[in-house]
Design a protein around this motif. Structure first.
Motif, mmCIF file in Angstrom:
data_model
loop_
_atom_site.group_PDB
_atom_site.id
_atom_site.type_symbol
_atom_site.label_atom_id
_atom_site.label_comp_id
_atom_site.label_asym_id
_atom_site.label_seq_id
_atom_site.Cartn_x
_atom_site.Cartn_y
_atom_site.Cartn_z
ATOM 1 N N ALA A 159 0.825 -1.208 0.000
ATOM 2 C CA ALA A 159 0.000 0.000 0.000
ATOM 3 C C ALA A 159 0.859 1.258 0.000
ATOM 4 N N ASN A 160 2.145 1.117 0.332
ATOM 5 C CA ASN A 160 3.079 2.242 0.358
ATOM 6 C C ASN A 160 3.510 2.551 -1.076
ATOM 7 N N THR A 161 3.180 3.732 -1.555
ATOM 8 C CA THR A 161 3.485 4.088 -2.944
ATOM 9 C C THR A 161 4.959 4.390 -3.169
ATOM 10 N N ASN A 162 5.728 4.565 -2.106
ATOM 11 C CA ASN A 162 7.145 4.888 -2.244
ATOM 12 C C ASN A 162 8.044 3.660 -2.331
ATOM 13 N N ILE A 163 7.467 2.476 -2.281
ATOM 14 C CA ILE A 163 8.276 1.261 -2.251
ATOM 15 C C ILE A 163 8.817 0.950 -3.648
ATOM 16 N N ASP A 164 10.050 0.507 -3.703
ATOM 17 C CA ASP A 164 10.743 0.186 -4.954
ATOM 18 C C ASP A 164 10.009 -0.927 -5.703
ATOM 19 N N GLN A 165 9.934 -0.804 -7.040
ATOM 20 C CA GLN A 165 9.241 -1.793 -7.865
ATOM 21 C C GLN A 165 9.853 -3.186 -7.717
ATOM 22 N N ASN A 166 11.176 -3.267 -7.568
ATOM 23 C CA ASN A 166 11.824 -4.572 -7.393
ATOM 24 C C ASN A 166 11.384 -5.231 -6.093
ATOM 25 N N ILE A 196 7.242 -25.409 3.141
ATOM 26 C CA ILE A 196 8.360 -24.552 3.544
ATOM 27 C C ILE A 196 9.684 -25.150 3.055
ATOM 28 N N GLU A 197 9.843 -26.460 3.223
ATOM 29 C CA GLU A 197 11.073 -27.116 2.772
ATOM 30 C C GLU A 197 11.277 -26.966 1.267
ATOM 31 N N SER A 198 10.201 -27.003 0.519
ATOM 32 C CA SER A 198 10.322 -26.908 -0.938
ATOM 33 C C SER A 198 10.676 -25.491 -1.398
ATOM 34 N N HIS A 199 10.605 -24.516 -0.497
ATOM 35 C CA HIS A 199 10.926 -23.130 -0.842
ATOM 36 C C HIS A 199 12.201 -22.631 -0.152
ATOM 37 N N GLN A 200 13.050 -23.539 0.303
ATOM 38 C CA GLN A 200 14.254 -23.140 1.034
ATOM 39 C C GLN A 200 15.122 -22.169 0.231
ATOM 40 N N GLY A 201 15.328 -22.449 -1.036
ATOM 41 C CA GLY A 201 16.146 -21.567 -1.862
ATOM 42 C C GLY A 201 15.532 -20.189 -2.024
ATOM 43 N N ASN A 202 14.225 -20.157 -2.164
ATOM 44 C CA ASN A 202 13.532 -18.882 -2.312
ATOM 45 C C ASN A 202 13.625 -18.038 -1.049
ATOM 46 N N LEU A 203 13.527 -18.671 0.107
ATOM 47 C CA LEU A 203 13.499 -17.927 1.367
ATOM 48 C C LEU A 203 14.744 -17.071 1.540
ATOM 49 N N SER A 204 15.912 -17.655 1.338
ATOM 50 C CA SER A 204 17.148 -16.879 1.497
ATOM 51 C C SER A 204 17.282 -15.840 0.392
ATOM 52 N N GLN A 205 16.861 -16.175 -0.807
ATOM 53 C CA GLN A 205 16.927 -15.235 -1.930
ATOM 54 C C GLN A 205 16.029 -14.024 -1.661
ATOM 55 N N TRP A 206 14.820 -14.260 -1.148
ATOM 56 C CA TRP A 206 13.908 -13.156 -0.864
ATOM 57 C C TRP A 206 14.483 -12.210 0.182
ATOM 58 N N VAL A 207 15.067 -12.771 1.230
ATOM 59 C CA VAL A 207 15.656 -11.925 2.270
ATOM 60 C C VAL A 207 16.798 -11.087 1.689
ATOM 61 N N SER A 208 17.629 -11.712 0.876
ATOM 62 C CA SER A 208 18.742 -10.981 0.248
ATOM 63 C C SER A 208 18.238 -9.866 -0.647
ATOM 64 N N GLU A 209 17.212 -10.152 -1.437
ATOM 65 C CA GLU A 209 16.678 -9.139 -2.338
ATOM 66 C C GLU A 209 16.039 -7.991 -1.563
ATOM 67 N N ILE A 210 15.345 -8.287 -0.494
ATOM 68 C CA ILE A 210 14.744 -7.224 0.316
ATOM 69 C C ILE A 210 15.841 -6.365 0.928
ATOM 70 N N ASP A 211 16.920 -6.999 1.383
ATOM 71 C CA ASP A 211 18.043 -6.246 1.955
ATOM 72 C C ASP A 211 18.654 -5.280 0.940
ATOM 73 N N GLN A 212 18.717 -5.690 -0.310
ATOM 74 C CA GLN A 212 19.326 -4.842 -1.340
ATOM 75 C C GLN A 212 18.535 -3.566 -1.588
ATOM 76 N N PHE A 213 17.215 -3.659 -1.482
ATOM 77 C CA PHE A 213 16.364 -2.542 -1.877
ATOM 78 C C PHE A 213 15.730 -1.787 -0.718
ATOM 79 N N SER A 214 15.929 -2.272 0.496
ATOM 80 C CA SER A 214 15.280 -1.585 1.625
ATOM 81 C C SER A 214 16.271 -0.743 2.378
#
Length: 92
Positions: A42-49, A74-92
């Motif tokens: 809902a925050n309009t200032n958030i980065d598109q990525n 959850i086990e089937s998304h292990q790779g995604n979980l760490s990737q999502w955290v890394s991507e959020i760190d890059q843009f936040s």
């Protein structure tokens, strides 16, 4: 007291990190992820990525809530979980 955007992102990353480390979680955590993501989107200032990552996490949450085996989901998304955290760190 409502959480600011910084706190919301921190909580989001905490839940994702816990899912990755513990390989398990709860439906309540997934519902919390959904609420956090809706608020952040809902925050309009958030980065598109970040928006695209948040949408992926939202779908992860929805599918987990409806899953017959949450731990397997959850086990089937292990790779995604760490990737999502890394991507959020890059843009936040």
């Amino acid at each position: 007291m409502p959480l600011n955007q910084y706190d919301q992102v921190g909580l989001l990353k905490d839940i994702l990190n816990n899912h990755q480390m513990d390989c398990c979680g709860s439906v309540a955590e997934l519902k919390q992820l959904e609420r956090l993501i809706k608020s952040l989107l809902a925050n309009t200032n958030i980065d598109q990525n970040v928006k695209s990552v948040l949408e992926e996490i939202y779908y992860y949450s929805q599918h987990g809530i409806n899953s017959n085996n949450l731990d397997q989901h959850i086990e089937s998304h292990q790779g995604n979980l760490s990737q999502w955290v890394s991507e959020i760190d890059q843009f936040s």
